[in-house]
Scaffold this motif. Structure first.
Motif, short mmCIF file in Angstrom:
data_model
loop_
_atom_site.label_atom_id
_atom_site.label_comp_id
_atom_site.label_asym_id
_atom_site.label_seq_id
_atom_site.Cartn_x
_atom_site.Cartn_y
_atom_site.Cartn_z
N ASN A 1 38.81 36.29 38.12
CA ASN A 1 39.26 35.50 39.27
C ASN A 1 40.77 35.57 39.45
N LYS A 2 41.53 35.67 38.36
CA LYS A 2 42.99 35.84 38.48
C LYS A 2 43.32 37.17 39.14
N ILE A 3 42.56 38.21 38.82
CA ILE A 3 42.77 39.50 39.47
C ILE A 3 42.52 39.37 40.97
N ALA A 4 41.41 38.71 41.33
CA ALA A 4 41.11 38.50 42.75
C ALA A 4 42.20 37.67 43.43
N ASP A 5 42.72 36.66 42.74
CA ASP A 5 43.81 35.85 43.29
C ASP A 5 45.03 36.72 43.60
N ARG A 6 45.37 37.61 42.69
CA ARG A 6 46.54 38.48 42.89
C ARG A 6 46.32 39.43 44.06
N ILE A 7 45.11 39.94 44.19
CA ILE A 7 44.81 40.81 45.33
C ILE A 7 44.99 40.04 46.63
N GLU A 8 44.42 38.84 46.70
CA GLU A 8 44.53 38.03 47.92
C GLU A 8 45.97 37.62 48.20
N ALA A 9 46.73 37.31 47.18
CA ALA A 9 48.13 36.90 47.37
C ALA A 9 48.98 38.05 47.90
N PRO B 1 48.60 41.72 52.51
CA PRO B 1 49.26 42.59 53.48
C PRO B 1 49.91 43.83 52.83
N LEU B 2 50.49 43.63 51.69
CA LEU B 2 51.15 44.72 50.99
C LEU B 2 50.14 45.76 50.51
N ILE B 3 49.09 45.31 49.86
CA ILE B 3 48.07 46.23 49.35
C ILE B 3 47.39 46.95 50.50
N ALA B 4 47.10 46.23 51.58
CA ALA B 4 46.45 46.84 52.74
C ALA B 4 47.33 47.94 53.34
N MET B 5 48.63 47.69 53.46
CA MET B 5 49.52 48.71 54.02
C MET B 5 49.60 49.93 53.13
N ALA C 1 38.84 44.20 55.85
CA ALA C 1 37.59 44.59 55.18
C ALA C 1 37.84 45.10 53.78
N ASP C 2 38.48 46.24 53.65
CA ASP C 2 38.55 46.91 52.35
C ASP C 2 39.15 46.05 51.24
N VAL C 3 40.36 45.55 51.47
CA VAL C 3 41.04 44.81 50.40
C VAL C 3 40.39 43.43 50.18
N PRO C 4 40.08 42.67 51.24
CA PRO C 4 39.39 41.39 50.99
C PRO C 4 38.04 41.57 50.30
N LEU C 5 37.32 42.63 50.66
CA LEU C 5 36.03 42.87 50.01
C LEU C 5 36.20 43.25 48.54
N ALA C 6 37.28 43.94 48.21
CA ALA C 6 37.55 44.25 46.80
C ALA C 6 37.71 42.95 46.01
N ASP D 1 36.54 40.04 46.88
CA ASP D 1 35.24 39.36 46.91
C ASP D 1 34.29 39.95 45.86
N HIS D 2 34.30 41.26 45.71
CA HIS D 2 33.44 41.89 44.70
C HIS D 2 33.82 41.42 43.30
N ILE D 3 35.11 41.34 43.04
CA ILE D 3 35.56 40.88 41.72
C ILE D 3 35.13 39.44 41.49
N ARG D 4 35.24 38.59 42.51
CA ARG D 4 34.79 37.20 42.39
C ARG D 4 33.27 37.13 42.17
N TYR D 5 32.54 38.01 42.83
CA TYR D 5 31.08 38.05 42.64
C TYR D 5 30.76 38.30 41.17
N PHE D 6 31.41 39.30 40.57
CA PHE D 6 31.12 39.61 39.17
C PHE D 6 31.61 38.53 38.23
N ALA D 7 32.69 37.84 38.59
CA ALA D 7 33.12 36.68 37.80
C ALA D 7 32.02 35.62 37.81
N GLY D 8 31.38 35.42 38.95
CA GLY D 8 30.27 34.47 39.04
C GLY D 8 29.06 34.93 38.25
#
Length: 146
Positions: free
Chosen positions: A85-93, A96-100, A116-121, A123-130
């Motif tokens: 979940n911390k990895i997913a937090d960092r991606i979401e934070a 814009p930078l990762i997407a560019m 799509a691409d980055v938010p879904l990445a 989301d997938h990590i959060r899914y596996f955390a669950g």
């Protein structure tokens, strides 16, 4: 638009000219010392050079993975979920930078990498955390033979 976005990246991220393999928590030069150009489909210009992995590099990565597996295996399910979940937090934070950077690397429209691409990445990590948290180790019987 692209030039404005690239200017916006300056000072936020340094796209290095060369990337080695990331093995065992550190950057490691390829054993055979070979790299390939990574051109952007957006501009046709080389973004950077990337390590060209070979069997020897794969063996190093496998050795590092085998070395790390015991410690990860002793990590509780709850802590594994926290880490993911911390990895997913960092991606979401840094969305814009990762997407560019993803757009520059693969040529997809920014609307796709941003929405799509980055938010879904993440989301997938959060899914596996669950999934990790839901793992409880029992088997459900269908009947006495199954």
């Amino acid at each position: 638009m692209l030039h404005q976005a690239l200017e916006g990246l300056k000072g936020k991220v340094a796209i290095r000219s060369t990337y080695d393999n990331y093995i065992g928590g550190q950057w490691v030069a390829p054993v055979q010392g070979r790299y390939f150009d990574n051109p952007s489909p957006v501009t046709g210009q080389t973004v950077c050079q990337v390590a060209r992995g070979t069997k020897e590099d794969i063996d190093l990565a496998l050795d590092a993975a085998h070395k790390a597996k015991d410690a990860w295996g002793r990590t509780s399910y709850a802590e594994r979920a926290v880490i993911l979940n911390k990895i997913a937090d960092r991606i979401e934070a840094n969305l814009p930078l990762i997407a560019m950077v993803e757009t520059i690397d693969n040529g997809k429209p920014i609307r796709e990498t941003m929405n799509a691409d980055v938010p879904l990445a993440a989301d997938h990590i959060r899914y596996f955390a669950g999934c990790i948290r839901a793992e409880e180790g029992t088997i459900g019987e269908i009947d006495h033979d199954t």
